[in-house]
Design a protein around this motif. Structure first.
Motif, PDB file in Angstrom:
ATOM      1  N   HIS A   1      28.738  39.893  38.504  1.00  0.00           N
ATOM      2  CA  HIS A   1      30.073  39.472  38.082  1.00  0.00           C
ATOM      3  C   HIS A   1      30.242  37.966  38.248  1.00  0.00           C
ATOM      4  O   HIS A   1      30.846  37.305  37.420  1.00  0.00           O
ATOM      5  CB  HIS A   1      31.151  40.166  38.922  1.00  0.00           C
TER       6      HIS A   1
ATOM      7  N   THR B   1      37.403  37.308  41.773  1.00  0.00           N
ATOM      8  CA  THR B   1      37.950  35.979  41.520  1.00  0.00           C
ATOM      9  C   THR B   1      37.023  35.178  40.618  1.00  0.00           C
ATOM     10  O   THR B   1      37.462  34.550  39.650  1.00  0.00           O
ATOM     11  CB  THR B   1      38.170  35.243  42.855  1.00  0.00           C
TER      12      THR B   1
ATOM     13  N   PHE C   1      34.746  36.291  38.541  1.00  0.00           N
ATOM     14  CA  PHE C   1      34.691  36.864  37.191  1.00  0.00           C
ATOM     15  C   PHE C   1      35.949  36.476  36.417  1.00  0.00           C
ATOM     16  O   PHE C   1      35.882  36.114  35.239  1.00  0.00           O
ATOM     17  CB  PHE C   1      34.553  38.384  37.280  1.00  0.00           C
ATOM     18  N   ALA C   2      37.118  36.556  37.095  1.00  0.00           N
ATOM     19  CA  ALA C   2      38.367  36.192  36.434  1.00  0.00           C
ATOM     20  C   ALA C   2      38.331  34.742  35.980  1.00  0.00           C
ATOM     21  O   ALA C   2      38.722  34.410  34.854  1.00  0.00           O
ATOM     22  CB  ALA C   2      39.535  36.422  37.386  1.00  0.00           C
ATOM     23  N   LEU C   3      37.809  33.883  36.874  1.00  0.00           N
ATOM     24  CA  LEU C   3      37.679  32.468  36.518  1.00  0.00           C
ATOM     25  C   LEU C   3      36.820  32.313  35.267  1.00  0.00           C
ATOM     26  O   LEU C   3      37.175  31.573  34.332  1.00  0.00           O
ATOM     27  CB  LEU C   3      37.043  31.730  37.703  1.00  0.00           C
TER      28      LEU C   3
ATOM     29  N   VAL D   1      36.251  34.527  32.869  1.00  0.00           N
ATOM     30  CA  VAL D   1      36.916  35.038  31.671  1.00  0.00           C
ATOM     31  C   VAL D   1      37.962  34.033  31.178  1.00  0.00           C
ATOM     32  O   VAL D   1      38.097  33.786  29.977  1.00  0.00           O
ATOM     33  CB  VAL D   1      37.570  36.408  31.944  1.00  0.00           C
ATOM     34  N   ILE D   2      38.684  33.425  32.136  1.00  0.00           N
ATOM     35  CA  ILE D   2      39.691  32.437  31.719  1.00  0.00           C
ATOM     36  C   ILE D   2      39.020  31.253  31.057  1.00  0.00           C
ATOM     37  O   ILE D   2      39.468  30.773  30.010  1.00  0.00           O
ATOM     38  CB  ILE D   2      40.536  32.006  32.937  1.00  0.00           C
TER      39      ILE D   2
ATOM     40  N   SER E   1      38.092  32.297  27.610  1.00  0.00           N
ATOM     41  CA  SER E   1      39.251  32.431  26.722  1.00  0.00           C
ATOM     42  C   SER E   1      39.789  31.076  26.308  1.00  0.00           C
ATOM     43  O   SER E   1      40.136  30.851  25.143  1.00  0.00           O
ATOM     44  CB  SER E   1      40.361  33.213  27.416  1.00  0.00           C
TER      45      SER E   1
ATOM     46  N   ALA F   1      37.176  29.216  24.084  1.00  0.00           N
ATOM     47  CA  ALA F   1      36.494  30.061  23.104  1.00  0.00           C
ATOM     48  C   ALA F   1      36.166  29.313  21.823  1.00  0.00           C
ATOM     49  O   ALA F   1      35.124  29.535  21.200  1.00  0.00           O
ATOM     50  CB  ALA F   1      37.350  31.281  22.805  1.00  0.00           C
TER      51      ALA F   1
ATOM     52  N   LEU G   1      31.494  41.144  27.990  1.00  0.00           N
ATOM     53  CA  LEU G   1      31.612  42.540  28.408  1.00  0.00           C
ATOM     54  C   LEU G   1      30.473  43.403  27.893  1.00  0.00           C
ATOM     55  O   LEU G   1      30.042  44.328  28.573  1.00  0.00           O
ATOM     56  CB  LEU G   1      32.944  43.112  27.935  1.00  0.00           C
ATOM     57  N   TYR G   2      30.007  43.146  26.677  1.00  0.00           N
ATOM     58  CA  TYR G   2      29.011  44.048  26.077  1.00  0.00           C
ATOM     59  C   TYR G   2      27.650  43.394  25.869  1.00  0.00           C
ATOM     60  O   TYR G   2      26.710  44.075  25.493  1.00  0.00           O
ATOM     61  CB  TYR G   2      29.469  44.539  24.696  1.00  0.00           C
TER      62      TYR G   2
ATOM     63  N   VAL H   1      29.126  43.073  33.134  1.00  0.00           N
ATOM     64  CA  VAL H   1      29.508  44.190  34.009  1.00  0.00           C
ATOM     65  C   VAL H   1      28.389  45.219  34.092  1.00  0.00           C
ATOM     66  O   VAL H   1      28.182  45.850  35.128  1.00  0.00           O
ATOM     67  CB  VAL H   1      30.806  44.836  33.501  1.00  0.00           C
TER      68      VAL H   1
END
Lengths: 430, 393
Positions: free
Chosen positions: A47, A105, A107-109, A111-112, A115, A118, A129-130, A215
């Protein structure tokens, strides 16, 4: 995506080859993670490398390239240090919670970052994710005139690198995994080996990340080794079987996803789960089925031996009668088929073979009672239950020792004589 | 005025997500104390497959059924975990990673399969991966709020039992409490909160909603009731920040923002919380060091020695406090300093006696600032130690 054109078929083949090439180093690293009980560290790292990868890509790196690997290793080391710092500094917070804080934390960082950036980077949350195994065949580099997918090359190089490192340090790894205290006492750099494992996990995670996403990498790391551990015991066997399972699951998962028109990442994880489930069921020694069958076989043998012993005691004119009733019927039928009992108008009677078998059991029982009565301070009525259990489990060697200790001619503590040792019947181990 | 600026739906959703944050924090507080943080993670990853299956079965995106499906597979995931522990020789950590990864893989395979077939409404399913509150309707929000408040109410009702089991399982069992039942109830609540939290934080990150606010709350208090309340408060705050953040930045999922907000709260708590926080512990350590140096200085001056090397800071402070005076032949103790030094010598003497006769008590109560034994040790026990010391003599 019609499979009839040869070009498309070859891209499927390359994708499968990439899946297998990525699964192999993951399974190797995972073997050590599982053996050292660090599976959850693998999960956390898988992660937590995300922000490292994203920052490396933002800095101009290519997903799966050298820069992203450096970023991932840095992020893994940062996360491991954070988790250690949190666990050692905050009283009242368990290690599980500390790990939970750290990797979510990070992983969230990540993803942000994905995003927000991007539009500028070659990454999106779906890829996180995939993964994008389906597209790996199109990202190629020319090698000796052939267009080889990058993911395949990365996987092969990692497999070679991890495999070489493991071959060179195998003895040390085994010792550190199974007896870290001894390894430390011998002066092995256990902490260094752990850091090396951390780095190896981060590197293979980057390769797995491209293939199956952040993941699901943990499944490629842990599941092959967990399944292999059920099937074989020695660590180098586990490693070999894990690599085979991982590669097979990569190929089968990809094909299944293609047939079912779904993502390969999820299907590879599902196939790995299925392999584990099958291994857990049918493993030769520790499998659920093997153990259930063993338990049933034991109960059946105990039931038959109890029947024989009861019939013998009935013939001795003692306390027990020959068992009757529906529960005893299948046992008696089975023994009759073995030639141990025969039906007479007055009930079941022991045949000479049956009498010999019964005498062995009663001899075990009474020898044990006699030994207990002599050596253990137990009241007389407490001698029977342990003997009733032990009579099924001791062989002629133990009986000989017991007989020598209690003196062969004596009676048991209840005053009944101990039958002599009968010659072992042919074809029976016991 | 706010209602004029923000659409009604957004307000309702924000209120519901706040309720979810509250309940998740409260349930999570007990989950963290009972060391069940990772069970929540496995349940969270397992929920995705149920959401997708429920979507396939009902054919539409009806939040109630999706959450029921998620709850079923969450519990199935936890059951698989228990079965692996019970019937195989796979160790706990590998079992956890395996169950978590495989159940999530099944969910991902279902979701990507559904998306690839382009079923109507299917785009909304991906919102359950990382959370996205934009698609939540007022009706859905009411459902979430009711479930969340129900879970919060259950935690409040069962607080005594849950606390007892979390802190002293053996005592609870011996006293006749149904430990297994309480544990089952807690795991059930965790699974419910994981599922209810899905729209807000998504399957990958919803565990953080259960874990991080309690970890932050733990820094501020030693009382379970206070910790549960604080965790609920922190959960509410982070959930609201998540809703606002994802509303402000297009395409940003809610889950990561919620997690980062909670992590920021946890970081602030770990640094600034009184007593347990880093700053407060550092300050206490400094105070202790200052007291120790002062004691050292006074003791050596009382013996008639020169101030020890490196005591400049302590000397300056002692001069300012009027404990030490600068005389002709060097530094001397004032009357106050002499009294302080005598007091210190008396306390050192007392602790030396306690260390000799009752080392366990000394280990438990002696700190570097050398407190008066009578102030930290129970009077009766102190008398016992003194009489033991007399006998030894």
């Amino acid at each position: 995506m019609s499979p009839s054109v040869t070009g498309i078929e070859s891209f499927h083949l390359w994708n499968i080859a990439t899946a297998m090439a990525v699964a192999a180093p993951c399974a190797l690293v995972g073997t050590l993670l599982v053996a050292r009980r660090l599976s959850l560290l693998g999960d956390a790292i898988a992660h937590a490398v995300l922000p490292g990868i994203v920052i490396a890509v933002l800095a101009g790196g290519r997903p799966g390239g050298w820069l992203t690997m450096i970023g991932a290793v840095a992020a893994a080391i940062v996360t491991a240090s954070i988790a250690t710092a949190v666990a050692s500094n905050s009283v009242g917070v368990g290690e599980d919670a500390a790990t939970g804080v750290g990797f979510t934390t990070m992983f969230a960082l990540g993803v942000i970052l994905v995003s927000v950036a991007a539009s500028r980077v070659d990454l999106d949350t779906a890829c996180v994710l995939y993964g994008e195994l389906e597209l790996s065949a199109f990202d190629t580099v020319p090698v000796a005139g052939l267009e080889i997918p990058r993911g395949f090359i990365t996987g092969c190089l990692l497999f070679a690198g991890v495999g070489l490192a493991l071959c060179l340090s195998w003895k040390e790894q085994v010792l550190a995994a199974f007896d870290p205290a001894a390894a430390r006492a011998l002066g092995l750099p256990v902490a260094g080996l752990s850091v090396a494992l951390l780095v190896g996990t981060a590197l293979t995670t980057v390769a797995g990340f491209d293939a199956v996403g952040g993941v699901l990498v943990v499944t490629m790391l842990v599941a092959p080794a967990a399944a292999a551990e059920l099937l074989v015991s020695r660590l180098h066997h586990v490693a070999a079987v894990a690599v085979a399972i991982g590669m097979a699951a990569g190929a089968i998962g990809y094909l299944a996803a293609w047939r079912l028109d779904t993502g390969a990442a999820g299907m590879i994880a599902v196939v790995l789960g299925a392999v584990y489930a099958v291994a857990a069921l049918v493993a030769p020694e520790h499998g659920i089925l093997a153990r259930a069958l063993g338990a049933v076989a034991l109960r059946w043998r105990v039931a038959r031996e109890d029947f024989l012993a009861a019939a013998w005691r009935a013939a001795e004119g003692g306390t027990a009668t020959v068992p009757r009733g529906w529960a005893a019927w299948p046992v008696a039928r089975w023994l009759a088929a073995e030639g141990a009992v025969g039906w007479t108008p007055t009930g079941w009677r022991l045949t000479p073979t049956g009498r010999a078998r019964a005498e062995t059991i009663v001899r075990s029982h009474r020898l044990w009672e006699a030994w207990l009565g002599r050596n253990v301070d137990l009241p007389l009525d407490h001698l029977h239950p342990p003997a009733e259990w032990v009579e099924h489990h001791i062989g002629s060697a133990v009986r000989a020792i017991l007989a020598a200790e209690v003196g062969d001619s004596v009676a048991d503590p209840h005053g009944r004589s101990i039958p002599p040792e009968s010659p072992p019947p042919a074809g029976r181990a016991r | 005025m706010i209602a004029a600026l923000v659409p009604y739906n957004t307000l309702v959703v924000a209120a519901a997500v706040a309720a979810v944050g509250l309940a998740a924090g409260m349930v999570g507080a007990l989950a963290v104390l009972r060391r069940r943080a990772l069970a929540g993670d496995a349940a969270a990853h397992g929920s995705l497959a149920g959401v997708a299956t429920a979507f396939l079965a009902t054919g539409r995106r009806d939040l109630g059924w999706l959450l029921v499906g998620g709850l079923v597979t969450s519990l199935a995931t936890l059951a698989a975990l228990v079965a692996i522990r019970r019937w195989t020789r796979t160790r706990d950590d590998a079992a956890m990673a395996l169950v978590l990864g495989v159940s999530f893989g099944a969910g991902v395979a279902l979701v990507t399969g559904i998306t690839a077939r382009g079923l109507p409404d299917s785009a909304g399913l991906e919102q359950f991966l990382l959370g996205h509150t934009a698609g939540v309707t007022a009706g859905d929000a009411a459902l979430l709020a009711v479930c969340a408040l129900g879970a919060a109410g259950l935690v409040t009702l069962g607080l005594k039992e849950l606390t007892l089991v979390a802190f002293d399982e053996a005592f609870a069992a011996a006293a006749g409490w149904p430990v297994g039942l309480v544990d089952l109830g807690l795991v059930g609540l965790i699974a419910v909160m994981v599922v209810v939290g899905l729209p807000a934080a998504g399957a990958v990150l919803v565990t953080a909603l259960l874990v991080i606010p309690p970890v932050a709350a733990r820094q501020w208090t030693d009382r379970v009731g206070t910790m549960v309340l604080l965790a609920g408060l922190f959960g509410t705050l982070s959930a609201l920040v998540g809703v606002v953040g994802s509303a402000l930045v297009p395409r940003l999922p809610t889950g990561p923002v919620v997690v980062l907000a909670a992590a920021a709260l946890a970081a602030v708590s770990a640094v600034a919380a009184p007593g347990r926080g880093w700053w407060s512990r550092r300050a206490a350590a400094r105070r202790a060091l200052v007291a120790w140096r002062e004691g050292d200085l006074l003791a050596s001056l009382a013996r008639g020695d020169r101030p020890p090397a490196g005591a400049d800071g302590a000397l300056r402070r002692a001069l300012a406090d009027g404990l030490v005076a600068r005389g002709a032949g060097g530094f001397t103790l004032t009357a106050a300093g002499t009294a302080r030094a005598a007091d210190l010598a008396r306390r050192r003497e007392a602790w030396a006696r306690i260390l000799a006769t009752a080392p366990d008590d000394a280990r438990a109560f002696l700190t570097v600032d050398l407190p008066d034994p009578a102030a930290v040790i129970d009077g009766a026990r102190l008398a016992e130690i003194r009489s033991a010391a007399e006998r030894c003599r």
